[in-house]
Design an enzyme around this catalytic site. Sequence first.
Site, PDB file in Angstrom:
ATOM      1  CG  HIS A  82      -2.070   0.913   1.127  1.00  0.00           C
ATOM      2  ND1 HIS A  82      -1.992   2.266   1.352  1.00  0.00           N
ATOM      3  CD2 HIS A  82      -3.359   0.661   0.771  1.00  0.00           C
ATOM      4  CE1 HIS A  82      -3.189   2.802   1.166  1.00  0.00           C
ATOM      5  NE2 HIS A  82      -4.037   1.854   0.802  1.00  0.00           N
ATOM      6  CG  ASP A 101      -8.658  -4.087  -2.561  1.00  0.00           C
ATOM      7  OD1 ASP A 101      -9.872  -3.958  -2.346  1.00  0.00           O
ATOM      8  OD2 ASP A 101      -7.944  -3.184  -3.002  1.00  0.00           O
TER       9      ASP A 101
HETATM   10  N1  ACO Z   1       3.791  -7.736  -4.812  1.00  0.00           N
HETATM   11  C1  ACO Z   1       5.131  -7.821  -4.997  1.00  0.00           C
HETATM   12  N2  ACO Z   1       5.986  -6.810  -4.832  1.00  0.00           N
HETATM   13  C2  ACO Z   1       5.456  -5.635  -4.478  1.00  0.00           C
HETATM   14  C3  ACO Z   1       4.073  -5.459  -4.263  1.00  0.00           C
HETATM   15  C4  ACO Z   1       3.239  -6.566  -4.434  1.00  0.00           C
HETATM   16  N3  ACO Z   1       1.915  -6.467  -4.235  1.00  0.00           N
HETATM   17  N4  ACO Z   1       3.830  -4.185  -3.917  1.00  0.00           N
HETATM   18  C5  ACO Z   1       5.018  -3.562  -3.918  1.00  0.00           C
HETATM   19  N5  ACO Z   1       5.999  -4.439  -4.251  1.00  0.00           N
HETATM   20  C6  ACO Z   1       7.456  -4.179  -4.302  1.00  0.00           C
HETATM   21  C7  ACO Z   1       7.821  -3.386  -5.543  1.00  0.00           C
HETATM   22  O1  ACO Z   1       8.134  -4.227  -6.610  1.00  0.00           O
HETATM   23  C8  ACO Z   1       9.003  -2.600  -5.037  1.00  0.00           C
HETATM   24  O2  ACO Z   1      10.119  -3.493  -4.992  1.00  0.00           O
HETATM   25  P1  ACO Z   1      11.609  -2.959  -5.357  1.00  0.00           P
HETATM   26  O3  ACO Z   1      11.942  -2.018  -4.256  1.00  0.00           O
HETATM   27  O4  ACO Z   1      12.424  -4.181  -5.395  1.00  0.00           O
HETATM   28  O5  ACO Z   1      11.472  -2.291  -6.689  1.00  0.00           O
HETATM   29  C9  ACO Z   1       8.655  -2.289  -3.583  1.00  0.00           C
HETATM   30  O6  ACO Z   1       7.765  -3.339  -3.185  1.00  0.00           O
HETATM   31  C10 ACO Z   1       7.955  -0.935  -3.400  1.00  0.00           C
HETATM   32  O7  ACO Z   1       6.797  -0.926  -4.216  1.00  0.00           O
HETATM   33  P2  ACO Z   1       6.174   0.359  -4.905  1.00  0.00           P
HETATM   34  O8  ACO Z   1       5.571  -0.040  -6.204  1.00  0.00           O
HETATM   35  O9  ACO Z   1       7.150   1.481  -4.882  1.00  0.00           O
HETATM   36  O10 ACO Z   1       5.023   0.734  -3.896  1.00  0.00           O
HETATM   37  P3  ACO Z   1       3.844   1.746  -4.158  1.00  0.00           P
HETATM   38  O11 ACO Z   1       3.567   2.364  -2.841  1.00  0.00           O
HETATM   39  O12 ACO Z   1       4.084   2.670  -5.284  1.00  0.00           O
HETATM   40  O13 ACO Z   1       2.655   0.793  -4.615  1.00  0.00           O
HETATM   41  C11 ACO Z   1       0.708  -0.525  -4.590  1.00  0.00           C
HETATM   42  C12 ACO Z   1       1.565   0.487  -3.828  1.00  0.00           C
HETATM   43  C13 ACO Z   1       0.324   0.012  -5.986  1.00  0.00           C
HETATM   44  C14 ACO Z   1      -0.584  -0.735  -3.800  1.00  0.00           C
HETATM   45  C15 ACO Z   1       1.498  -1.840  -4.729  1.00  0.00           C
HETATM   46  O14 ACO Z   1       1.865  -2.315  -3.454  1.00  0.00           O
HETATM   47  C16 ACO Z   1       0.720  -2.897  -5.510  1.00  0.00           C
HETATM   48  O15 ACO Z   1       0.764  -2.920  -6.743  1.00  0.00           O
HETATM   49  N6  ACO Z   1      -0.025  -3.808  -4.788  1.00  0.00           N
HETATM   50  C17 ACO Z   1      -0.836  -4.783  -5.464  1.00  0.00           C
HETATM   51  C18 ACO Z   1      -2.146  -4.158  -5.956  1.00  0.00           C
HETATM   52  C19 ACO Z   1      -3.104  -3.895  -4.834  1.00  0.00           C
HETATM   53  O16 ACO Z   1      -3.300  -4.723  -3.949  1.00  0.00           O
HETATM   54  N7  ACO Z   1      -3.732  -2.701  -4.881  1.00  0.00           N
HETATM   55  C20 ACO Z   1      -4.712  -2.310  -3.896  1.00  0.00           C
HETATM   56  C21 ACO Z   1      -4.215  -1.182  -3.053  1.00  0.00           C
HETATM   57  S1  ACO Z   1      -5.380  -0.807  -1.765  1.00  0.00           S
HETATM   58  C22 ACO Z   1      -6.619   0.106  -2.493  1.00  0.00           C
HETATM   59  O17 ACO Z   1      -6.477   0.724  -3.547  1.00  0.00           O
HETATM   60  C23 ACO Z   1      -7.934   0.107  -1.823  1.00  0.00           C
END
Ligand code: ACO
Length: 492
Positions: free
Chosen positions: A328, A384
Amino acid sequence: MSQSNKDSRYLILQTPSKEEYKITVHEGDVAILAKDLAQIKLKTSTNQEEKQITSFDPGFMNTACCESTITYIDGDKGILRYRGYPIEQLAEKSNFLEVAYLLIYGELPTATQLETWQERIMSHTYIHVTLMDYMKSFRYDAHPMSMFIATMAAMSTEYPESNPTLTRRDLFEFDHRARNQQIFRILGKAPTIAACAYRHRIGRPYNYPTESSRGYSYTENFLYMLDRLSEPDYRPSPAIAKALDVLFIVHADHELNCSTAAMRHLTSTRVDPYTAVAGAAGALYGPLHGGASEAVVRMLEEIGSVDKIDEFLSGVKSKTRRLMGFGHRIYKNYDPRAKILKEYAEKVFAEVGRDPLIDIAVELERRATQDDYFVSRKLYPNVDFYSGIIYRACGFPLDMYPLLFALPRIAGWLAHWYESLREEKSAAKASIPGATHVMRARQTYVGDVNKELPSQEERKDISNQNKSLAALKTYHSNLSKRRRAPGTAQRV
Ligand code: ACO
């Protein structure tokens, strides 16, 4: 921006030419005003022109656009509170309409206020027959969320007297009765539109809402409209109605998420609230916002059994897969909403039967939260991760998931609508720069600055024709391919 202690701290910024600027740090939210940066002028490296400094933040990674007293989140500690009340207590002891009142008006209602509030909303559940006719004109397989967005926007045509474009610009700023009227209508009618969209999708006639004398709760009335066939006294399962109510509470607001920011953005133009809610719902429809619960269910279905989890997690760690429902932008700890829903899932299963995906989800969570890849990146289940499993267990089709998120979030959107309209008055008094203005972001322009317009003759460069058409390449449906097959006669 809180004006108290406003000059107690400041930052000193020094330009390359050693000029110093004092930028005030406002207390409480530890924020600086972006406008204060405008006093700093620097020469551009390209043409040495002097320009004001602007903050550049394309994904709003660190930009606040309003002051709010609605929702408090501490992402590091995993805390979520509405108007100061912990989400756990609200989910356990309150109900959705009471929470909606709290979010919008800032205080818990008294018993009389709650009764009147519920009565007002439940007596606004009917929609105009022209809206029902409009919905009937959608394709048989129209996505319920698309139908909802279009119909919500169309609702503005039903109430011209409530449209600031057609009446007065400040219609809602000074008239709380007019504000309340829109709140009752939108909260009352949104489930009716959602239920019609669902019935349309499955080919069943639309239901009218229950009479308010029957005393159905908000979610009971919604389930009634979804599921009643010919039974005169159909009453939905109390357990499912309660589960939906809890899901509605935890989804009701989440401060400046993308759709709520869109709501505030639209409100700043003083557009009518129906159009604004439709715009916010459009933002929520996106797969990166309201679509994740569906993606979680698809992911769990694809994993299929507990013995495939390790293989799936290897794919996530090698970045060929993403663990949906994890991570998140704000929470760097367990999302408190996920904790509530994980417990609630078991209560729902006790009523409607256990969904086999829950065992995969629980084991997936256990392994991921013990794995250094996820621990080091502070990735935990978000709301979610478990909401989709509950929707599935309750028999909702996947394409209803975004709508089941949007319905409760309307309470949050309206709370921000209400707050930003009131902010309009107080901001004018406190002279917070920008607070009363139309929201309009800045850009950093990096394109060509000054080009001479060539004549049509000069643009007739045959050698470049293919290159210029490449940008216009598109796909053609099979139907168009047949219609335009070589030899087809066309009048030019
Ligand atoms: N699975 C695997 N790796 C992940 C995930 C995930 N769900 N989320 C983040 N990471 C990793 C990234 O690859 C990144 O790794 P790195 O440092 O090696 O490059 C690191 O964790 C940081 O991730 P970011 O993308 O910078 O985090 P950001 O805060 O931008 O993204 C997000 C948040 C979009 C929610 C992300 O965690 C994601 O895509 N999750 C899955 C989708 C999801 O569940 N969305 C619902 C959010 S809640 C809502 O909207 C109600």
